[in-house]
Scaffold this active site. Structure first.
Site, PDB file in Angstrom:
ATOM      1  N   ARG A  34      42.047 -24.234  19.496  1.00 29.83           N
ATOM      2  CA  ARG A  34      41.036 -23.504  18.182  1.00 29.83           C
ATOM      3  C   ARG A  34      41.614 -24.704  17.012  1.00 29.83           C
ATOM      4  O   ARG A  34      42.633 -24.650  16.724  1.00 29.83           O
ATOM      5  CB  ARG A  34      41.369 -22.204  18.264  1.00 29.83           C
ATOM      6  N   GLN A  86      32.517 -18.229  23.327  1.00 25.07           N
ATOM      7  CA  GLN A  86      31.850 -17.149  22.838  1.00 25.07           C
ATOM      8  C   GLN A  86      30.355 -17.127  23.367  1.00 25.07           C
ATOM      9  O   GLN A  86      29.766 -16.087  24.032  1.00 25.07           O
ATOM     10  CB  GLN A  86      31.813 -17.313  21.264  1.00 25.07           C
ATOM     11  N   CYS A 129      29.706 -11.755  17.208  1.00 22.41           N
ATOM     12  CA  CYS A 129      31.035 -12.449  18.143  1.00 22.41           C
ATOM     13  C   CYS A 129      32.460 -11.397  17.547  1.00 22.41           C
ATOM     14  O   CYS A 129      33.227 -11.742  18.240  1.00 22.41           O
ATOM     15  CB  CYS A 129      31.009 -13.913  17.905  1.00 22.41           C
ATOM     16  N   ASP A 182      26.917 -13.290  12.424  1.00 24.58           N
ATOM     17  CA  ASP A 182      28.470 -13.458  12.256  1.00 24.58           C
ATOM     18  C   ASP A 182      28.534 -13.587  10.877  1.00 24.58           C
ATOM     19  O   ASP A 182      27.869 -13.603  10.085  1.00 24.58           O
ATOM     20  CB  ASP A 182      28.438 -15.037  13.040  1.00 24.58           C
ATOM     21  N   ARG A 237      34.292 -11.553  27.085  1.00 24.95           N
ATOM     22  CA  ARG A 237      35.140 -12.877  26.900  1.00 24.95           C
ATOM     23  C   ARG A 237      35.998 -13.128  27.970  1.00 24.95           C
ATOM     24  O   ARG A 237      36.361 -14.180  28.411  1.00 24.95           O
ATOM     25  CB  ARG A 237      35.984 -12.952  25.499  1.00 24.95           C
ATOM     26  N   HIS A 286      31.420 -23.005  19.312  1.00 21.20           N
ATOM     27  CA  HIS A 286      32.408 -21.802  19.948  1.00 21.20           C
ATOM     28  C   HIS A 286      31.941 -21.668  21.330  1.00 21.20           C
ATOM     29  O   HIS A 286      31.092 -20.599  21.535  1.00 21.20           O
ATOM     30  CB  HIS A 286      32.364 -20.613  19.138  1.00 21.20           C
TER      31      HIS A 286
HETATM   32  N1  NVA Z   1      32.019 -18.556  12.626  1.00 19.96           N
HETATM   33  C1  NVA Z   1      33.188 -17.711  12.747  1.00 19.96           C
HETATM   34  C2  NVA Z   1      33.528 -17.273  14.200  1.00 19.96           C
HETATM   35  C3  NVA Z   1      34.639 -16.595  14.434  1.00 19.96           C
HETATM   36  C4  NVA Z   1      34.958 -16.162  15.884  1.00 19.96           C
HETATM   37  C5  NVA Z   1      34.169 -18.785  12.460  1.00 19.96           C
HETATM   38  O1  NVA Z   1      34.279 -19.746  12.692  1.00 19.96           O
HETATM   39  O2  NVA Z   1      35.257 -18.302  11.647  1.00 19.96           O
HETATM   40  N1   CP Z   2      35.057 -14.039  18.627  1.00 23.03           N
HETATM   41  C1   CP Z   2      36.170 -14.367  18.180  1.00 23.03           C
HETATM   42  O1   CP Z   2      36.393 -15.674  18.980  1.00 23.03           O
HETATM   43  O2   CP Z   2      37.333 -13.841  17.925  1.00 23.03           O
HETATM   44  P1   CP Z   2      38.596 -14.495  17.518  1.00 23.03           P
HETATM   45  O3   CP Z   2      38.190 -15.351  16.316  1.00 23.03           O
HETATM   46  O4   CP Z   2      39.419 -12.975  17.324  1.00 23.03           O
HETATM   47  O5   CP Z   2      39.184 -15.117  18.681  1.00 23.03           O
END
Ligand code: NVA
Ligand code: CP
Length: 307
Positions: A101, A131, A263, A223, A291, A128
């Site tokens: 990540r 997700q 999400c 989101d 997930r 992502h």
């Molecule tokens: N768009 C958000 C998704 C979090 C799961 C981010 O990148 O922070």
């Molecule tokens: N939706 C999601 O990826 O959540 P986290 O950022 O908590 O992993």
């Protein structure tokens, strides 16, 4: 040859279907294939915070008989303490897979390029994919036929939006996207999705007006307005995105049976109101649960062991 999971666009419709059917099996029996990853280790290299992704991968690998190592940003200081290439080459000598990540999508690509083991994208600024696969699996649990579904995404044209778009077009779902003018989806992602849509018959429509977009939708998805890494823009974005909030009034334009998705993490009172998030139409915690099942299926696809 090793296979990575970096973008849903790299999967065939057949592979997506296989992941979904495996996830369904695993959802019925969480301990099925309990020895599939016996003796295998998976590292989670996380440069951003996480609840769902980290916990579902750790629990998922454990349920499949494997072991995880969580590496927080300061542990290996990817690309700072040593190059991404050297990290990839070293970790490939110990591990069986890496979940990453991070910020720039190129970091995921570089890690995958120099790793001899599968790399799974656990979120980048661009995509992502874990997700989006879980999300479409969740929709599939609730509807009769995916290709009759119109999924409407309202908010920032971000990583989640991009991966949903790839997943939708791969399996022939229609997708509408409503964003402010300066927050439209990435041009290359859009072009590539349109290309896939030509073959699968999916319809993609872009809107600036959320009301127009939501009209008669089967699924409405949102989101956060400011993704991880964009924290400095929170105030500016709050002003710009106000009319993109998913609230009862906006949702009244969708079908009465509309499914509401997010999400998570959600900023209640910003992109989604409490009453909508907690309404019977909301399936946000089903998404969160799935997930686990979908990622276990992805791990089995990449690492084998369920044959
Ligand atoms: N768009 C958000 C998704 C979090 C799961 C981010 O990148 O922070
Ligand atoms: N939706 C999601 O990826 O959540 P986290 O950022 O908590 O992993």
């Amino acid at each position: 040859m090793k296979k990575d999971f970096i973008a849903v666009k790299d999967l065939s419709a057949q592979e997506i279907e296989s992941i979904f059917s495996l996830a369904k099996e695993l959802k019925k029996d969480r301990l099925k294939y309990g020895d599939a990853l016996k003796g295998k280790s998976v590292a989670l290299i996380f440069q951003k915070p996480s609840n769902r992704t980290r916990v579902s991968f750790e629990v998922g690998v454990f349920q499949l008989g494997g072991h995880t190592i969580y590496l927080k940003p300061e542990d290996i200081s990817l690309g700072v303490r040593e190059s991404i290439k050297d990290v990839a080459k070293t970790l490939s000598r110990y591990l069986d897979a890496i979940v990453v990540r991070t910020f720039a999508h190129d970091i995921v690509l570089e890690l995958a390029k120099y790793s001899s083991i599968p790399v799974i994208n656990g979120l980048s600024d661009l995509l992502h994919p874990c997700q989006a696969l879980s999300d479409v699996f969740t929709i599939k649990e609730k509807v009769a036929k995916l290709n009759n579904v119109t999924l409407t995404y309202v908010g920032d044209g971000n990583n989640v939006c991009h991966s949903l778009l790839y997943t939708a077009v791969k399996i022939g779902m229609n997708m509408r996207i409503a964003t402010p003018k300066r927050y439209v989806p990435n041009k290359e992602v859009l072009a590539s999705a349109l290309d896939i849509a030509k073959k699968t018959g999916s319809k993609i429509s872009l809107f600036n007006d959320p009301e127009e977009a939501v009209k008669d939708s089967d699924v409405v998805y949102t989101d956060v307005w400011a993704s991880m890494g964009k924290e400095k823009e929170v105030w500016k974005r709050k002003m710009i995105f106000g009319k993109y909030q998913i609230n009862k009034k906006l949702l009244s334009l969708a079908k009465p049976s509309v499914l509401v998705m997010h999400c998570l993490p959600a900023h209640r009172g910003q992109e989604i109101t409490d009453d909508v998030m907690d309404s019977p139409n909301s399936i946000v915690f089903d998404q969160a649960e799935n997930r686990l099942h979908v990622q276990k299926a992805i791990l089995l696809m990449l690492l084998g062991g369920n044959k």
